[in-house]
Design a protein around this motif. Sequence first.
Motif, PDB file in Angstrom:
ATOM      1  N   PHE A   1     -11.996  18.284 -38.355  1.00 47.30           N
ATOM      2  CA  PHE A   1     -11.807  18.790 -36.903  1.00 47.30           C
ATOM      3  C   PHE A   1     -10.798  17.658 -36.480  1.00 47.30           C
ATOM      4  O   PHE A   1     -10.784  16.427 -36.679  1.00 47.30           O
ATOM      5  CB  PHE A   1     -13.091  18.743 -36.241  1.00 47.30           C
ATOM      6  CG  PHE A   1     -12.779  18.703 -34.959  1.00 47.30           C
ATOM      7  CD1 PHE A   1     -12.560  20.113 -34.235  1.00 47.30           C
ATOM      8  CD2 PHE A   1     -13.093  17.868 -33.942  1.00 47.30           C
ATOM      9  CE1 PHE A   1     -12.563  20.307 -33.071  1.00 47.30           C
ATOM     10  CE2 PHE A   1     -12.691  18.183 -32.516  1.00 47.30           C
ATOM     11  CZ  PHE A   1     -12.660  19.330 -32.098  1.00 47.30           C
ATOM     12  N   VAL A   2     -10.123  18.446 -35.721  1.00 45.74           N
ATOM     13  CA  VAL A   2      -8.874  17.529 -34.924  1.00 45.74           C
ATOM     14  C   VAL A   2      -9.160  17.889 -33.223  1.00 45.74           C
ATOM     15  O   VAL A   2      -9.236  16.522 -32.789  1.00 45.74           O
ATOM     16  CB  VAL A   2      -7.567  17.920 -35.322  1.00 45.74           C
ATOM     17  CG1 VAL A   2      -6.289  17.225 -34.179  1.00 45.74           C
ATOM     18  CG2 VAL A   2      -7.129  17.840 -36.845  1.00 45.74           C
ATOM     19  N   ALA A   3      -9.196  18.909 -33.070  1.00 50.04           N
ATOM     20  CA  ALA A   3      -9.140  19.014 -31.517  1.00 50.04           C
ATOM     21  C   ALA A   3      -9.489  20.583 -31.286  1.00 50.04           C
ATOM     22  O   ALA A   3      -9.509  21.550 -31.983  1.00 50.04           O
ATOM     23  CB  ALA A   3      -7.614  18.775 -30.784  1.00 50.04           C
ATOM     24  N   ALA A   4     -10.034  20.830 -29.896  1.00 48.65           N
ATOM     25  CA  ALA A   4     -10.658  22.092 -29.604  1.00 48.65           C
ATOM     26  C   ALA A   4     -10.443  22.386 -27.958  1.00 48.65           C
ATOM     27  O   ALA A   4     -10.275  21.298 -27.349  1.00 48.65           O
ATOM     28  CB  ALA A   4     -11.979  22.416 -29.758  1.00 48.65           C
ATOM     29  N   ILE A   5     -10.150  23.616 -27.406  1.00 51.83           N
ATOM     30  CA  ILE A   5     -10.011  23.868 -26.193  1.00 51.83           C
ATOM     31  C   ILE A   5     -10.759  25.113 -25.853  1.00 51.83           C
ATOM     32  O   ILE A   5     -11.041  25.991 -26.616  1.00 51.83           O
ATOM     33  CB  ILE A   5      -8.744  24.039 -26.088  1.00 51.83           C
ATOM     34  CG1 ILE A   5      -8.414  24.184 -24.224  1.00 51.83           C
ATOM     35  CG2 ILE A   5      -7.925  25.240 -26.566  1.00 51.83           C
ATOM     36  CD1 ILE A   5      -6.911  24.076 -23.996  1.00 51.83           C
ATOM     37  N   SER A   6     -11.646  25.031 -24.819  1.00 53.07           N
ATOM     38  CA  SER A   6     -12.535  26.158 -24.251  1.00 53.07           C
ATOM     39  C   SER A   6     -11.521  27.340 -24.047  1.00 53.07           C
ATOM     40  O   SER A   6     -10.341  27.272 -23.963  1.00 53.07           O
ATOM     41  CB  SER A   6     -13.287  25.712 -23.073  1.00 53.07           C
ATOM     42  OG  SER A   6     -12.467  25.397 -21.985  1.00 53.07           O
ATOM     43  N   TRP A   7     -12.187  28.495 -23.753  1.00 55.46           N
ATOM     44  CA  TRP A   7     -11.335  29.919 -23.427  1.00 55.46           C
ATOM     45  C   TRP A   7     -10.737  29.761 -22.125  1.00 55.46           C
ATOM     46  O   TRP A   7      -9.614  30.239 -22.223  1.00 55.46           O
ATOM     47  CB  TRP A   7     -12.342  30.706 -23.432  1.00 55.46           C
ATOM     48  CG  TRP A   7     -13.259  30.913 -22.203  1.00 55.46           C
ATOM     49  CD1 TRP A   7     -14.620  30.347 -22.009  1.00 55.46           C
ATOM     50  CD2 TRP A   7     -13.135  31.220 -20.878  1.00 55.46           C
ATOM     51  NE1 TRP A   7     -15.057  30.568 -21.002  1.00 55.46           N
ATOM     52  CE2 TRP A   7     -14.251  31.240 -20.242  1.00 55.46           C
ATOM     53  CE3 TRP A   7     -11.862  32.083 -20.255  1.00 55.46           C
ATOM     54  CZ2 TRP A   7     -14.326  31.530 -18.688  1.00 55.46           C
ATOM     55  CZ3 TRP A   7     -12.068  32.392 -18.986  1.00 55.46           C
ATOM     56  CH2 TRP A   7     -13.295  32.226 -18.153  1.00 55.46           C
ATOM     57  N   SER A   8     -11.141  28.714 -21.175  1.00 55.04           N
ATOM     58  CA  SER A   8     -10.534  28.686 -19.849  1.00 55.04           C
ATOM     59  C   SER A   8      -9.288  27.546 -19.875  1.00 55.04           C
ATOM     60  O   SER A   8      -8.513  27.591 -18.982  1.00 55.04           O
ATOM     61  CB  SER A   8     -11.509  28.443 -18.708  1.00 55.04           C
ATOM     62  OG  SER A   8     -12.118  27.006 -18.950  1.00 55.04           O
TER      63      SER A   8
ATOM     64  N   ALA B   1     -10.188  24.574 -19.595  1.00 53.24           N
ATOM     65  CA  ALA B   1     -10.859  23.509 -18.637  1.00 53.24           C
ATOM     66  C   ALA B   1     -11.459  22.246 -19.538  1.00 53.24           C
ATOM     67  O   ALA B   1     -11.595  21.363 -18.861  1.00 53.24           O
ATOM     68  CB  ALA B   1     -12.007  24.160 -18.043  1.00 53.24           C
ATOM     69  N   ILE B   2     -11.876  22.508 -20.639  1.00 57.92           N
ATOM     70  CA  ILE B   2     -12.595  21.622 -21.529  1.00 57.92           C
ATOM     71  C   ILE B   2     -11.902  21.449 -22.679  1.00 57.92           C
ATOM     72  O   ILE B   2     -11.525  22.478 -23.596  1.00 57.92           O
ATOM     73  CB  ILE B   2     -13.964  21.881 -21.815  1.00 57.92           C
ATOM     74  CG1 ILE B   2     -14.743  22.195 -20.515  1.00 57.92           C
ATOM     75  CG2 ILE B   2     -14.679  20.773 -22.468  1.00 57.92           C
ATOM     76  CD1 ILE B   2     -16.157  22.843 -20.448  1.00 57.92           C
ATOM     77  N   THR B   3     -11.550  20.096 -23.089  1.00 51.98           N
ATOM     78  CA  THR B   3     -10.964  19.882 -24.462  1.00 51.98           C
ATOM     79  C   THR B   3     -11.568  18.785 -25.015  1.00 51.98           C
ATOM     80  O   THR B   3     -12.548  18.122 -24.485  1.00 51.98           O
ATOM     81  CB  THR B   3      -9.606  19.369 -24.359  1.00 51.98           C
ATOM     82  OG1 THR B   3      -9.382  18.246 -23.357  1.00 51.98           O
ATOM     83  CG2 THR B   3      -8.433  20.224 -23.476  1.00 51.98           C
ATOM     84  N   TYR B   4     -11.522  18.993 -26.454  1.00 44.38           N
ATOM     85  CA  TYR B   4     -12.397  17.969 -27.241  1.00 44.38           C
ATOM     86  C   TYR B   4     -11.179  17.337 -28.324  1.00 44.38           C
ATOM     87  O   TYR B   4     -10.520  18.016 -28.917  1.00 44.38           O
ATOM     88  CB  TYR B   4     -13.527  18.480 -28.091  1.00 44.38           C
ATOM     89  CG  TYR B   4     -14.312  19.555 -27.158  1.00 44.38           C
ATOM     90  CD1 TYR B   4     -15.622  19.017 -26.811  1.00 44.38           C
ATOM     91  CD2 TYR B   4     -14.044  20.733 -26.936  1.00 44.38           C
ATOM     92  CE1 TYR B   4     -16.223  19.742 -25.942  1.00 44.38           C
ATOM     93  CE2 TYR B   4     -15.031  21.544 -26.157  1.00 44.38           C
ATOM     94  CZ  TYR B   4     -16.096  21.007 -25.567  1.00 44.38           C
ATOM     95  OH  TYR B   4     -16.971  21.691 -24.741  1.00 44.38           O
TER      96      TYR B   4
ATOM     97  N   SER C   1     -16.752  25.842 -32.530  1.00 43.50           N
ATOM     98  CA  SER C   1     -17.971  25.452 -31.674  1.00 43.50           C
ATOM     99  C   SER C   1     -18.301  24.205 -31.796  1.00 43.50           C
ATOM    100  O   SER C   1     -17.982  23.496 -32.734  1.00 43.50           O
ATOM    101  CB  SER C   1     -19.118  26.201 -32.277  1.00 43.50           C
ATOM    102  OG  SER C   1     -20.480  25.954 -31.569  1.00 43.50           O
ATOM    103  N   VAL C   2     -18.062  23.718 -30.796  1.00 44.13           N
ATOM    104  CA  VAL C   2     -18.407  22.225 -30.416  1.00 44.13           C
ATOM    105  C   VAL C   2     -19.657  21.762 -29.618  1.00 44.13           C
ATOM    106  O   VAL C   2     -19.932  22.339 -28.522  1.00 44.13           O
ATOM    107  CB  VAL C   2     -17.208  21.401 -29.332  1.00 44.13           C
ATOM    108  CG1 VAL C   2     -17.326  20.101 -29.350  1.00 44.13           C
ATOM    109  CG2 VAL C   2     -15.843  21.686 -30.316  1.00 44.13           C
ATOM    110  N   ALA C   3     -20.586  20.876 -30.420  1.00 44.05           N
ATOM    111  CA  ALA C   3     -21.637  20.461 -29.625  1.00 44.05           C
ATOM    112  C   ALA C   3     -21.916  19.114 -29.790  1.00 44.05           C
ATOM    113  O   ALA C   3     -22.027  18.541 -31.018  1.00 44.05           O
ATOM    114  CB  ALA C   3     -22.879  21.404 -30.482  1.00 44.05           C
ATOM    115  N   GLY C   4     -21.919  18.168 -28.826  1.00 48.51           N
ATOM    116  CA  GLY C   4     -22.024  16.858 -28.945  1.00 48.51           C
ATOM    117  C   GLY C   4     -20.769  16.428 -29.774  1.00 48.51           C
ATOM    118  O   GLY C   4     -19.575  16.513 -29.344  1.00 48.51           O
TER     119      GLY C   4
END
Length: 123
Positions: free
Chosen positions: A47-54, A56-59, A101-104
Amino acid sequence: QVQLAESGGGLVQAGGSLRLSCAASGRTFSTYTMGWFRQAPGKEREFVAAISWSGAITYYTDFVKGRFTISRDNAKNTVYLQMNSLKPEDTAVYYCNAGTSVAGTKASPGIYWGQGTQVTVST
Protein backbone atom coordinates in the motif's frame (compact mmCIF):
# COMPACT_ATOMS: atom_id res chain seq x y z
CA GLN A 1 -17.87 -1.98 -12.97
CA VAL A 2 -14.86 0.34 -12.85
CA GLN A 3 -12.00 0.35 -15.34
CA LEU A 4 -8.73 2.04 -14.41
CA ALA A 5 -5.78 3.18 -16.51
CA GLU A 6 -2.57 4.54 -15.02
CA SER A 7 -0.16 6.90 -16.72
CA GLY A 8 2.73 9.18 -15.86
CA GLY A 9 5.39 6.67 -14.93
CA GLY A 10 8.90 6.88 -16.24
CA LEU A 11 12.58 7.14 -15.42
CA VAL A 12 13.74 9.83 -13.03
CA GLN A 13 16.86 10.53 -11.01
CA ALA A 14 16.84 10.32 -7.25
CA GLY A 15 15.41 13.50 -5.78
CA GLY A 16 13.21 14.11 -8.79
CA SER A 17 9.45 14.13 -9.15
CA LEU A 18 6.74 12.35 -11.08
CA ARG A 19 2.99 12.76 -11.21
CA LEU A 20 0.93 9.64 -11.77
CA SER A 21 -2.62 9.76 -13.06
CA CYS A 22 -5.34 7.16 -12.91
CA ALA A 23 -8.22 7.65 -15.29
CA ALA A 24 -11.37 5.80 -14.34
CA SER A 25 -14.42 4.84 -16.29
CA GLY A 26 -17.56 3.79 -14.54
CA ARG A 27 -20.84 5.10 -13.35
CA THR A 28 -19.98 5.45 -9.67
CA PHE A 29 -16.33 6.48 -9.56
CA SER A 30 -16.97 9.24 -7.06
CA THR A 31 -18.31 6.77 -4.49
CA TYR A 32 -15.08 4.76 -4.25
CA THR A 33 -12.19 5.22 -1.93
CA MET A 34 -9.22 5.21 -4.30
CA GLY A 35 -5.76 3.96 -3.59
CA TRP A 36 -2.30 3.50 -4.98
CA PHE A 37 -0.26 0.36 -4.44
CA ARG A 38 3.15 -0.58 -5.74
CA GLN A 39 5.12 -3.73 -6.39
CA ALA A 40 8.88 -3.87 -6.74
CA PRO A 41 10.70 -6.80 -8.38
CA GLY A 42 10.69 -9.78 -6.06
CA LYS A 43 8.54 -7.99 -3.50
CA GLU A 44 4.94 -8.19 -2.36
CA ARG A 45 2.50 -5.56 -3.52
CA GLU A 46 2.29 -2.86 -0.87
CA PHE A 47 0.00 0.00 0.00
CA VAL A 48 1.12 3.54 -0.80
CA ALA A 49 -1.77 5.97 -0.35
CA ALA A 50 -5.54 6.27 -0.40
CA ILE A 51 -8.16 8.99 -0.59
CA SER A 52 -11.81 8.97 0.46
CA TRP A 53 -14.64 9.51 -1.99
CA SER A 54 -14.96 13.16 -1.01
CA GLY A 55 -11.24 13.80 -0.95
CA ALA A 56 -11.51 14.96 2.65
CA ILE A 57 -9.49 12.11 4.11
CA THR A 58 -6.15 10.82 2.90
CA TYR A 59 -3.92 8.00 4.08
CA TYR A 60 -0.24 7.39 3.51
CA THR A 61 2.13 4.65 4.44
CA ASP A 62 5.10 5.77 6.50
CA PHE A 63 7.71 5.47 3.78
CA VAL A 64 6.02 8.08 1.56
CA LYS A 65 4.70 10.56 4.14
CA GLY A 66 5.91 14.06 3.40
CA ARG A 67 6.97 13.11 -0.12
CA PHE A 68 3.84 11.85 -1.90
CA THR A 69 0.44 13.52 -2.22
CA ILE A 70 -2.73 11.80 -3.36
CA SER A 71 -5.62 13.80 -4.78
CA ARG A 72 -8.71 13.26 -6.87
CA ASP A 73 -10.99 15.11 -9.23
CA ASN A 74 -14.32 13.34 -9.34
CA ALA A 75 -15.60 15.56 -12.14
CA LYS A 76 -12.74 14.25 -14.28
CA ASN A 77 -12.88 10.69 -12.92
CA THR A 78 -9.20 10.91 -12.11
CA VAL A 79 -6.98 10.25 -9.11
CA TYR A 80 -3.41 11.52 -8.90
CA LEU A 81 -0.25 10.67 -7.04
CA GLN A 82 2.31 13.45 -6.90
CA MET A 83 5.66 11.93 -6.00
CA ASN A 84 8.47 14.21 -4.86
CA SER A 85 11.94 13.53 -3.51
CA LEU A 86 11.95 10.14 -5.16
CA LYS A 87 14.34 7.49 -3.92
CA PRO A 88 15.69 4.39 -5.66
CA GLU A 89 13.64 2.26 -3.30
CA ASP A 90 10.51 3.84 -4.79
CA THR A 91 11.20 1.93 -7.99
CA ALA A 92 8.19 -0.27 -8.67
CA VAL A 93 5.13 -0.77 -10.80
CA TYR A 94 2.44 1.50 -9.40
CA TYR A 95 -1.16 0.35 -9.52
CA CYS A 96 -4.35 2.32 -9.11
CA ASN A 97 -7.09 0.65 -7.09
CA ALA A 98 -10.78 1.36 -6.63
CA GLY A 99 -12.49 0.32 -3.43
CA THR A 100 -9.47 0.53 -1.15
CA SER A 101 -10.39 -0.02 2.48
CA VAL A 102 -8.40 1.59 5.27
CA ALA A 103 -8.91 0.69 8.90
CA GLY A 104 -6.39 1.82 11.45
CA THR A 105 -2.96 0.92 10.12
CA LYS A 106 -4.29 -1.65 7.68
CA ALA A 107 -5.14 -1.02 4.04
CA SER A 108 -6.84 -3.62 1.88
CA PRO A 109 -7.37 -3.29 -1.86
CA GLY A 110 -10.68 -3.33 -3.63
CA ILE A 111 -11.31 -5.61 -6.57
CA TYR A 112 -10.67 -3.06 -9.32
CA TRP A 113 -7.10 -2.62 -10.56
CA GLY A 114 -5.37 -0.80 -13.35
CA GLN A 115 -2.63 -2.37 -15.45
CA GLY A 116 0.11 -0.47 -13.66
CA THR A 117 2.72 2.08 -14.66
CA GLN A 118 6.46 1.64 -14.19
CA VAL A 119 8.38 4.09 -12.03
CA THR A 120 12.15 3.78 -12.08
CA VAL A 121 14.35 5.96 -9.88
CA SER A 122 18.05 5.95 -10.67
CA THR A 123 20.95 6.89 -8.43
